[in-house]
Design an enzyme around this catalytic site. Sequence first.
Site, PDB file in Angstrom:
ATOM      1  N   GLN A 180      -0.916 -20.457 -20.352  1.00 55.95           N
ATOM      2  CA  GLN A 180      -0.946 -21.641 -21.233  1.00 55.95           C
ATOM      3  C   GLN A 180      -0.388 -21.316 -22.620  1.00 55.95           C
ATOM      4  OE1 GLN A 180      -4.321 -24.468 -20.824  1.00 55.95           O
ATOM      5  NE2 GLN A 180      -5.474 -22.614 -20.417  1.00 55.95           N
TER       6      GLN A 180
ATOM      7  N   LEU B 251      -0.287  -6.008 -15.706  1.00 62.02           N
ATOM      8  CA  LEU B 251      -1.252  -5.290 -16.554  1.00 62.02           C
ATOM      9  C   LEU B 251      -2.186  -4.386 -15.750  1.00 62.02           C
ATOM     10  CD1 LEU B 251      -0.108  -7.061 -18.782  1.00 62.02           C
ATOM     11  CD2 LEU B 251      -2.418  -7.565 -19.519  1.00 62.02           C
TER      12      LEU B 251
ATOM     13  N   ALA C   9      -3.958 -12.188 -19.697  1.00 57.40           N
ATOM     14  CA  ALA C   9      -5.380 -11.804 -19.645  1.00 57.40           C
ATOM     15  C   ALA C   9      -5.962 -12.222 -18.305  1.00 57.40           C
ATOM     16  CB  ALA C   9      -6.165 -12.496 -20.764  1.00 57.40           C
TER      17      ALA C   9
ATOM     18  N   TYR D 220     -16.793 -12.058 -18.252  1.00 57.30           N
ATOM     19  CA  TYR D 220     -15.527 -12.331 -18.953  1.00 57.30           C
ATOM     20  C   TYR D 220     -15.678 -12.003 -20.442  1.00 57.30           C
ATOM     21  CZ  TYR D 220     -12.028 -15.236 -21.337  1.00 57.30           C
ATOM     22  OH  TYR D 220     -11.041 -15.705 -22.175  1.00 57.30           O
TER      23      TYR D 220
ATOM     24  N   LYS E  88     -13.760  -9.165 -22.729  1.00 61.21           N
ATOM     25  CA  LYS E  88     -12.935  -9.523 -23.898  1.00 61.21           C
ATOM     26  C   LYS E  88     -13.442  -8.788 -25.151  1.00 61.21           C
ATOM     27  CE  LYS E  88      -9.900 -11.991 -23.997  1.00 61.21           C
ATOM     28  NZ  LYS E  88      -8.443 -11.739 -23.727  1.00 61.21           N
TER      29      LYS E  88
HETATM   30  N1  LIG Z   1      -8.243 -20.484 -21.462  1.00 60.84           N
HETATM   31  C1  LIG Z   1      -9.192 -20.560 -22.374  1.00 60.84           C
HETATM   32  O1  LIG Z   1      -9.967 -21.521 -22.415  1.00 60.84           O
HETATM   33  C2  LIG Z   1      -9.324 -19.475 -23.410  1.00 60.84           C
HETATM   34  C3  LIG Z   1     -10.377 -19.582 -24.341  1.00 60.84           C
HETATM   35  C4  LIG Z   1     -10.516 -18.583 -25.298  1.00 60.84           C
HETATM   36  C5  LIG Z   1      -9.619 -17.524 -25.335  1.00 60.84           C
HETATM   37  N2  LIG Z   1      -8.623 -17.451 -24.419  1.00 60.84           N
HETATM   38  C6  LIG Z   1      -7.748 -16.271 -24.467  1.00 60.84           C
HETATM   39  O2  LIG Z   1      -6.413 -16.681 -24.740  1.00 60.84           O
HETATM   40  C7  LIG Z   1      -5.496 -15.825 -24.077  1.00 60.84           C
HETATM   41  C8  LIG Z   1      -4.514 -16.622 -23.262  1.00 60.84           C
HETATM   42  O3  LIG Z   1      -5.245 -17.481 -22.395  1.00 60.84           O
HETATM   43  P1  LIG Z   1      -4.565 -18.668 -21.573  1.00 60.84           P
HETATM   44  O4  LIG Z   1      -5.509 -19.803 -21.607  1.00 60.84           O
HETATM   45  O5  LIG Z   1      -3.151 -18.855 -21.993  1.00 60.84           O
HETATM   46  O6  LIG Z   1      -4.657 -18.007 -20.135  1.00 60.84           O
HETATM   47  P2  LIG Z   1      -3.870 -18.312 -18.792  1.00 60.84           P
HETATM   48  O7  LIG Z   1      -3.216 -19.631 -18.842  1.00 60.84           O
HETATM   49  O8  LIG Z   1      -4.798 -17.953 -17.690  1.00 60.84           O
HETATM   50  O9  LIG Z   1      -2.707 -17.222 -18.871  1.00 60.84           O
HETATM   51  C9  LIG Z   1      -2.954 -15.874 -18.694  1.00 60.84           C
HETATM   52  C10 LIG Z   1      -1.709 -15.261 -18.149  1.00 60.84           C
HETATM   53  O10 LIG Z   1      -1.993 -13.896 -17.857  1.00 60.84           O
HETATM   54  C11 LIG Z   1      -1.357 -13.579 -16.640  1.00 60.84           C
HETATM   55  N3  LIG Z   1      -1.976 -12.464 -15.974  1.00 60.84           N
HETATM   56  C12 LIG Z   1      -3.126 -12.409 -15.282  1.00 60.84           C
HETATM   57  N4  LIG Z   1      -3.290 -11.204 -14.728  1.00 60.84           N
HETATM   58  C13 LIG Z   1      -2.195 -10.473 -15.082  1.00 60.84           C
HETATM   59  C14 LIG Z   1      -1.758  -9.161 -14.798  1.00 60.84           C
HETATM   60  N5  LIG Z   1      -2.459  -8.335 -14.006  1.00 60.84           N
HETATM   61  N6  LIG Z   1      -0.590  -8.755 -15.308  1.00 60.84           N
HETATM   62  C15 LIG Z   1       0.162  -9.576 -16.080  1.00 60.84           C
HETATM   63  N7  LIG Z   1      -0.181 -10.831 -16.365  1.00 60.84           N
HETATM   64  C16 LIG Z   1      -1.356 -11.274 -15.866  1.00 60.84           C
HETATM   65  C17 LIG Z   1      -1.497 -14.821 -15.799  1.00 60.84           C
HETATM   66  O11 LIG Z   1      -0.538 -14.781 -14.777  1.00 60.84           O
HETATM   67  P3  LIG Z   1      -0.580 -15.815 -13.550  1.00 60.84           P
HETATM   68  O12 LIG Z   1      -0.084 -17.098 -14.147  1.00 60.84           O
HETATM   69  O13 LIG Z   1       0.340 -15.224 -12.570  1.00 60.84           O
HETATM   70  O14 LIG Z   1      -2.009 -15.885 -13.125  1.00 60.84           O
HETATM   71  C18 LIG Z   1      -1.249 -15.910 -16.835  1.00 60.84           C
HETATM   72  O15 LIG Z   1       0.124 -16.227 -16.920  1.00 60.84           O
HETATM   73  C19 LIG Z   1      -6.340 -14.852 -23.263  1.00 60.84           C
HETATM   74  O16 LIG Z   1      -6.499 -13.655 -23.964  1.00 60.84           O
HETATM   75  C20 LIG Z   1      -7.686 -15.542 -23.138  1.00 60.84           C
HETATM   76  O17 LIG Z   1      -8.742 -14.638 -22.975  1.00 60.84           O
HETATM   77  C21 LIG Z   1      -8.440 -18.403 -23.476  1.00 60.84           C
END
Ligand SMILES: NC(=O)c1ccc[n+]([C@@H]2O[C@H](COP(=O)([O-])OP(=O)(O)OC[C@H]3O[C@@H](n4cnc5c(N)ncnc54)[C@H](OP(=O)(O)O)[C@@H]3O)[C@@H](O)[C@H]2O)c1
Length: 312
Positions: free
Chosen positions: A13, A38, A61, A126, A130
């Site tokens: 995202q 990763l 992540a 989770y 983090k």
């Molecule tokens: N989502 C939330 O509500 C939220 C809230 C607070 C903080 N955050 C933090 O914000 C950051 C970004 O979150 P987001 O919402 O953008 O998450 P997201 O949409 O789940 O994107 C995470 C990305 O990481 C990739 N990924 C997962 N495992 C991997 C691996 N082994 N090697 C390489 N890439 C990998 C995923 O690939 P795939 O697409 O192939 O699965 C996905 O593209 C993270 O650090 C998260 O902890 C998120």
Amino acid sequence: MKLRILLTGKKGQIGAKLAVLLPGLGEVAAFDRHELDLLNPDHVRRAIRDVQPNVIVNAAAYTSVDQAEREEKQARIINVDAPALMAEEAKRIGALLVHYSTDYLFDGSSSLPYAESDQPNPINVYGKTKLAGEEAIRAVGAPHLIFRTAWVYGTTGRNFLLTILRLATEREELKVVHDQFGTPTWSHEIANGTTLVLRQLYEQGRKTISKFGGIYHMTAAGKTTWFEFAKVILEEASRMPRGIPWFEAATKGRPLDTRRVTAIPAEEYPTPARRPAYSVLSNSRLKQDFGLELPAWSLQLRAVFAECQING
Ligand SMILES: NC(=O)c1ccc[n+]([C@@H]2O[C@H](COP(=O)([O-])OP(=O)(O)OC[C@H]3O[C@@H](n4cnc5c(N)ncnc54)[C@H](OP(=O)(O)O)[C@@H]3O)[C@@H](O)[C@H]2O)c1
């Protein structure tokens, strides 16, 4: 200064939005999971050594909060070991590491917005991974920025907005939790905020990383509950014209059937992972150091619907 930036998680995202905005700062080498896994330390090391970036932005992540309860080992490799390795490599070449963290570090016992200096106490796997990721980055001692954000959504990926739109085509009544408080934040605003901070640090040269590094909370302004968020989503959705690609994809082109949204307590919606009852973050450090304040969550949500009507 023209930056060389390495971006991980380019299809996530936040990562997808960064992939659009970061090229405004320099040359970007962006990787998805298949190009840079990763789980594989050699991938991480090799990518950084090949690209030789000034800035590493880790938007990848392990983000499945419930699944993490039974996949702790994998979550730890992705959320702790990989960022620690990135920090080591960043230190070796003098790069800045930009990383994201979460409101789920906090246990929710507060009723005032959490500051960066407040003591984390995660209540799910989770959140624990983090927090350990943050600590590992700090321990390496490389220059870093950690942006803690919350309740991320957008028009792609897995998120609450798209889930509610899908359910609204399937059910007459939606039951949504009303006793968890937080701040929904649009992925675009987080990517934009990241870019603005980097611009201040590098392009304008007004700030030094040694003075302005560390943890920053970066969420929309305000607070709400999942219940209120769902209601506002459905209000906005009821005004959407037909033919907007992301909206058609989210609803599979079906009409919205939901007539009623009912507030329920979290205890009536059991999930494998516990969530904090209150995880609102104070963004005052971001405002103080970078003059940056993200718009209110309701304005961001409206902007998602409006922007996507213009851009499809
Ligand atoms: N989502 C939330 O509500 C939220 C809230 C607070 C903080 N955050 C933090 O914000 C950051 C970004 O979150 P987001 O919402 O953008 O998450 P997201 O949409 O789940 O994107 C995470 C990305 O990481 C990739 N990924 C997962 N495992 C991997 C691996 N082994 N090697 C390489 N890439 C990998 C995923 O690939 P795939 O697409 O192939 O699965 C996905 O593209 C993270 O650090 C998260 O902890 C998120």
